[in-house]
Motif scaffolding. Structure first.
Motif, PDB file in Angstrom:
ATOM      1  N   LYS A 197      14.951  40.890  14.609  1.00  0.00           N
ATOM      2  CA  LYS A 197      16.160  41.028  15.508  1.00  0.00           C
ATOM      3  C   LYS A 197      17.303  40.492  14.554  1.00  0.00           C
ATOM      4  O   LYS A 197      17.096  39.403  13.872  1.00  0.00           O
ATOM      5  CB  LYS A 197      16.180  40.497  16.734  1.00  0.00           C
ATOM      6  CG  LYS A 197      17.277  40.567  17.538  1.00  0.00           C
ATOM      7  CD  LYS A 197      17.141  39.918  18.951  1.00  0.00           C
ATOM      8  CE  LYS A 197      16.261  40.620  19.675  1.00  0.00           C
ATOM      9  NZ  LYS A 197      16.243  40.613  21.136  1.00  0.00           N
ATOM     10  N   VAL A 198      18.459  41.026  14.230  1.00  0.00           N
ATOM     11  CA  VAL A 198      19.529  40.694  13.559  1.00  0.00           C
ATOM     12  C   VAL A 198      20.815  40.523  14.678  1.00  0.00           C
ATOM     13  O   VAL A 198      21.106  41.543  15.287  1.00  0.00           O
ATOM     14  CB  VAL A 198      19.912  41.694  12.622  1.00  0.00           C
ATOM     15  CG1 VAL A 198      21.095  41.196  11.718  1.00  0.00           C
ATOM     16  CG2 VAL A 198      18.860  42.043  11.604  1.00  0.00           C
ATOM     17  N   ASN A 199      21.074  39.327  14.829  1.00  0.00           N
ATOM     18  CA  ASN A 199      22.350  39.024  15.536  1.00  0.00           C
ATOM     19  C   ASN A 199      23.426  38.494  14.711  1.00  0.00           C
ATOM     20  O   ASN A 199      23.306  37.832  13.640  1.00  0.00           O
ATOM     21  CB  ASN A 199      22.005  37.983  16.513  1.00  0.00           C
ATOM     22  CG  ASN A 199      21.084  38.082  17.853  1.00  0.00           C
ATOM     23  OD1 ASN A 199      21.335  39.189  18.481  1.00  0.00           O
ATOM     24  ND2 ASN A 199      19.898  37.619  17.680  1.00  0.00           N
ATOM     25  N   TYR A 200      24.652  39.083  14.876  1.00  0.00           N
ATOM     26  CA  TYR A 200      25.763  38.500  14.257  1.00  0.00           C
ATOM     27  C   TYR A 200      27.090  38.402  14.993  1.00  0.00           C
ATOM     28  O   TYR A 200      27.450  39.041  16.266  1.00  0.00           O
ATOM     29  CB  TYR A 200      25.913  39.547  13.174  1.00  0.00           C
ATOM     30  CG  TYR A 200      26.451  40.976  13.406  1.00  0.00           C
ATOM     31  CD1 TYR A 200      27.646  41.452  13.840  1.00  0.00           C
ATOM     32  CD2 TYR A 200      25.289  41.871  13.523  1.00  0.00           C
ATOM     33  CE1 TYR A 200      27.762  42.530  14.036  1.00  0.00           C
ATOM     34  CE2 TYR A 200      25.414  43.291  13.662  1.00  0.00           C
ATOM     35  CZ  TYR A 200      26.732  43.539  13.982  1.00  0.00           C
ATOM     36  OH  TYR A 200      27.195  44.887  14.370  1.00  0.00           O
ATOM     37  N   SER A 201      27.919  37.629  14.404  1.00  0.00           N
ATOM     38  CA  SER A 201      29.374  37.367  15.399  1.00  0.00           C
ATOM     39  C   SER A 201      30.401  36.651  14.110  1.00  0.00           C
ATOM     40  O   SER A 201      29.795  36.371  13.147  1.00  0.00           O
ATOM     41  CB  SER A 201      28.960  36.316  16.485  1.00  0.00           C
ATOM     42  OG  SER A 201      28.720  35.168  15.978  1.00  0.00           O
ATOM     43  N   ILE A 202      31.728  36.767  14.789  1.00  0.00           N
ATOM     44  CA  ILE A 202      32.611  36.037  14.021  1.00  0.00           C
ATOM     45  C   ILE A 202      33.249  34.968  14.966  1.00  0.00           C
ATOM     46  O   ILE A 202      33.451  35.039  15.982  1.00  0.00           O
ATOM     47  CB  ILE A 202      33.842  36.996  13.740  1.00  0.00           C
ATOM     48  CG1 ILE A 202      33.337  38.122  12.618  1.00  0.00           C
ATOM     49  CG2 ILE A 202      34.789  36.347  13.141  1.00  0.00           C
ATOM     50  CD1 ILE A 202      34.435  39.001  12.079  1.00  0.00           C
ATOM     51  N   SER A 224      24.798  44.291  16.722  1.00  0.00           N
ATOM     52  CA  SER A 224      24.116  43.003  16.912  1.00  0.00           C
ATOM     53  C   SER A 224      23.253  43.220  17.920  1.00  0.00           C
ATOM     54  O   SER A 224      23.211  43.650  18.922  1.00  0.00           O
ATOM     55  CB  SER A 224      25.376  41.909  17.338  1.00  0.00           C
ATOM     56  OG  SER A 224      24.483  40.807  17.609  1.00  0.00           O
ATOM     57  N   GLY A 225      21.881  42.488  17.734  1.00  0.00           N
ATOM     58  CA  GLY A 225      20.729  42.664  18.442  1.00  0.00           C
ATOM     59  C   GLY A 225      19.840  43.691  18.020  1.00  0.00           C
ATOM     60  O   GLY A 225      18.670  43.726  18.709  1.00  0.00           O
ATOM     61  N   ASP A 226      20.007  44.585  17.299  1.00  0.00           N
ATOM     62  CA  ASP A 226      19.143  45.362  16.651  1.00  0.00           C
ATOM     63  C   ASP A 226      18.099  44.700  16.045  1.00  0.00           C
ATOM     64  O   ASP A 226      18.056  43.791  15.267  1.00  0.00           O
ATOM     65  CB  ASP A 226      19.759  46.540  15.789  1.00  0.00           C
ATOM     66  CG  ASP A 226      20.671  47.484  16.534  1.00  0.00           C
ATOM     67  OD1 ASP A 226      20.686  47.587  17.825  1.00  0.00           O
ATOM     68  OD2 ASP A 226      21.379  48.315  15.811  1.00  0.00           O
ATOM     69  N   GLU A 227      16.789  45.461  15.947  1.00  0.00           N
ATOM     70  CA  GLU A 227      15.884  45.122  15.180  1.00  0.00           C
ATOM     71  C   GLU A 227      15.436  45.979  13.796  1.00  0.00           C
ATOM     72  O   GLU A 227      15.747  47.235  13.958  1.00  0.00           O
ATOM     73  CB  GLU A 227      14.264  45.208  16.165  1.00  0.00           C
ATOM     74  CG  GLU A 227      14.476  44.214  17.033  1.00  0.00           C
ATOM     75  CD  GLU A 227      12.995  44.193  18.036  1.00  0.00           C
ATOM     76  OE1 GLU A 227      12.662  42.915  18.283  1.00  0.00           O
ATOM     77  OE2 GLU A 227      12.502  45.200  18.024  1.00  0.00           O
ATOM     78  N   LEU A 228      15.034  45.490  12.914  1.00  0.00           N
ATOM     79  CA  LEU A 228      14.820  46.085  11.679  1.00  0.00           C
ATOM     80  C   LEU A 228      13.407  45.849  11.012  1.00  0.00           C
ATOM     81  O   LEU A 228      12.891  44.665  11.251  1.00  0.00           O
ATOM     82  CB  LEU A 228      15.997  45.791  10.670  1.00  0.00           C
ATOM     83  CG  LEU A 228      17.157  46.367  11.030  1.00  0.00           C
ATOM     84  CD1 LEU A 228      18.376  46.065   9.685  1.00  0.00           C
ATOM     85  CD2 LEU A 228      17.282  48.069  10.933  1.00  0.00           C
ATOM     86  N   PRO A 229      12.987  46.651  10.235  1.00  0.00           N
ATOM     87  CA  PRO A 229      11.581  46.203   9.715  1.00  0.00           C
ATOM     88  C   PRO A 229      11.661  44.997   8.728  1.00  0.00           C
ATOM     89  O   PRO A 229      12.659  44.756   7.927  1.00  0.00           O
ATOM     90  CB  PRO A 229      11.039  47.241   8.755  1.00  0.00           C
ATOM     91  CG  PRO A 229      11.944  48.478   9.444  1.00  0.00           C
ATOM     92  CD  PRO A 229      13.056  48.016   9.801  1.00  0.00           C
ATOM     93  N   GLU A 230      10.713  44.260   8.634  1.00  0.00           N
ATOM     94  CA  GLU A 230      10.787  43.203   7.732  1.00  0.00           C
ATOM     95  C   GLU A 230      10.483  43.784   6.204  1.00  0.00           C
ATOM     96  O   GLU A 230      10.258  44.649   5.822  1.00  0.00           O
ATOM     97  CB  GLU A 230       9.361  42.496   7.842  1.00  0.00           C
ATOM     98  CG  GLU A 230       9.175  41.131   7.060  1.00  0.00           C
ATOM     99  CD  GLU A 230       7.898  40.162   7.328  1.00  0.00           C
ATOM    100  OE1 GLU A 230       8.000  39.677   8.392  1.00  0.00           O
ATOM    101  OE2 GLU A 230       6.702  40.395   6.765  1.00  0.00           O
ATOM    102  N   GLY A 231      11.590  43.047   5.502  1.00  0.00           N
ATOM    103  CA  GLY A 231      11.527  43.353   3.912  1.00  0.00           C
ATOM    104  C   GLY A 231      12.977  44.023   3.839  1.00  0.00           C
ATOM    105  O   GLY A 231      13.419  44.350   2.712  1.00  0.00           O
ATOM    106  N   THR A 232      13.626  44.370   4.826  1.00  0.00           N
ATOM    107  CA  THR A 232      14.887  45.409   4.815  1.00  0.00           C
ATOM    108  C   THR A 232      16.029  44.490   4.053  1.00  0.00           C
ATOM    109  O   THR A 232      16.078  43.174   4.675  1.00  0.00           O
ATOM    110  CB  THR A 232      15.298  45.943   6.229  1.00  0.00           C
ATOM    111  OG1 THR A 232      14.284  46.710   6.509  1.00  0.00           O
ATOM    112  CG2 THR A 232      16.478  46.419   6.031  1.00  0.00           C
TER     113      THR A 232
END
Length: 283
Positions: A197-202, A224-232
């Motif tokens: 999971k990738v979370n991000y903010s400012i 924010s909150g989306d999931e991506l494959p390992e190694g991306t």
């Protein structure tokens, strides 16, 4: 007659290397040219060292009306639908013939299938009259030399491992393109991967973040909150409001100084869940 390569090897080793003669031809409708993999021309009847790899290519007289059905090697059928082949010189006979036939009036059958972990969401060919893309089912006969496009979609937790067309690997993109210049068997294979999971903010909302990852040679945005494959590889790019600039990044709780060349950009290869915050300050 010994080839130059054979004579050189003989001079270096003091022993003669085993050789064999290669002969090649085609049925009516084209011709065959050949070379070694280091681009030395090979003629039918040449004597080459056993183990030499030779590239043979068919030059069709009329691509609009004929196609390569396959080859025979010492009389046995081989290399179906291949216009270019790689052949290794064997001991004994090496007689190759390209089989050229007229394109059938009904065109060529194109089949496609997906392995476990995803699906082919679209298969289309281009109409030659109005250039529109038209859906087709697996097994349909298509007009010869039609342009084709296939689209695959992995299930969650999977990625595209590779495509094959008539057994030849064609990469792992979401979309692939082909030409119906022979019967085609298209297959896409998926592999299971770990997702993160990738979370991000400012901090203080003094700007905005654009977060992307590479997909089909473009930068695909994520929320924010989306999931991506390992190694991306994930790219974070901050756009500060007027009067602000990047002070630091906070990556999984650790302060990271902005880069000197591109302070507004942060890149990370995804090996775990990732939480990124951009901290801005007044200029």
């Amino acid at each position: 007659m010994l080839t130059l390569l054979t004579m050189v090897l003989t001079a270096l080793t003091g022993t003669a290397q085993e050789t064999a003669v290669i002969t090649f031809s085609s049925t009516e409708g084209g011709s065959v040219a050949a070379s070694t993999t280091d681009y030395r021309e090979v003629n039918s009847g040449d004597e080459l060292a056993v183990g030499t790899e030779v590239v043979l290519r068919v030059n069709l007289t009329a691509y609009e009306t004929h196609y390569v059905k396959g080859w025979t090697v010492n009389g046995a059928e081989a290399y179906p639908y291949k216009q270019t082949i790689y052949y290794t010189i064997q001991s004994g006979a090496n007689d190759l013939k390209a089989i050229i036939e007229a394109i059938p009036a009904e065109g060529f059958k194109v089949t496609y299938k997906a392995g476990i972990g995803g699906k082919i969401t679209q298969a289309q060919y281009q109409d030659k009259q109005n250039y529109a893309m038209i859906d087709f089912a697996s097994g349909d006969p298509l007009p010869a030399n039609s342009s084709l496009e296939f689209t695959a979609e992995p299930d969650k937790g999977y990625v595209i491992d590779h495509w094959t067309i008539n057994g030849d690997s064609r990469g792992n993109q979401e979309h692939i393109y082909a030409n119906a210049n022979s019967p085609l068997d298209v297959e896409v294979t998926f592999k299971q991967v770990t997702m993160h999971k990738v979370n991000y903010s400012i901090a203080d909302n003094n700007g905005r973040l654009q977060v992307t990852y590479p997909k089909n040679y473009t930068d695909e945005p994520i929320a924010s909150g989306d999931e991506l494959p390992e190694g991306t590889q994930v790219t974070f790019f901050v756009f500060p409001n007027d009067g602000y600039k990047i002070e630091k990044w906070i990556v999984n709780g650790v302060d990271v100084a902005p880069g000197e060349d591109f302070p507004q950009r942060l890149q990370r290869v995804l090996m775990e869940d990732l939480t990124v915050q951009a901290v801005l300050k007044k200029t």
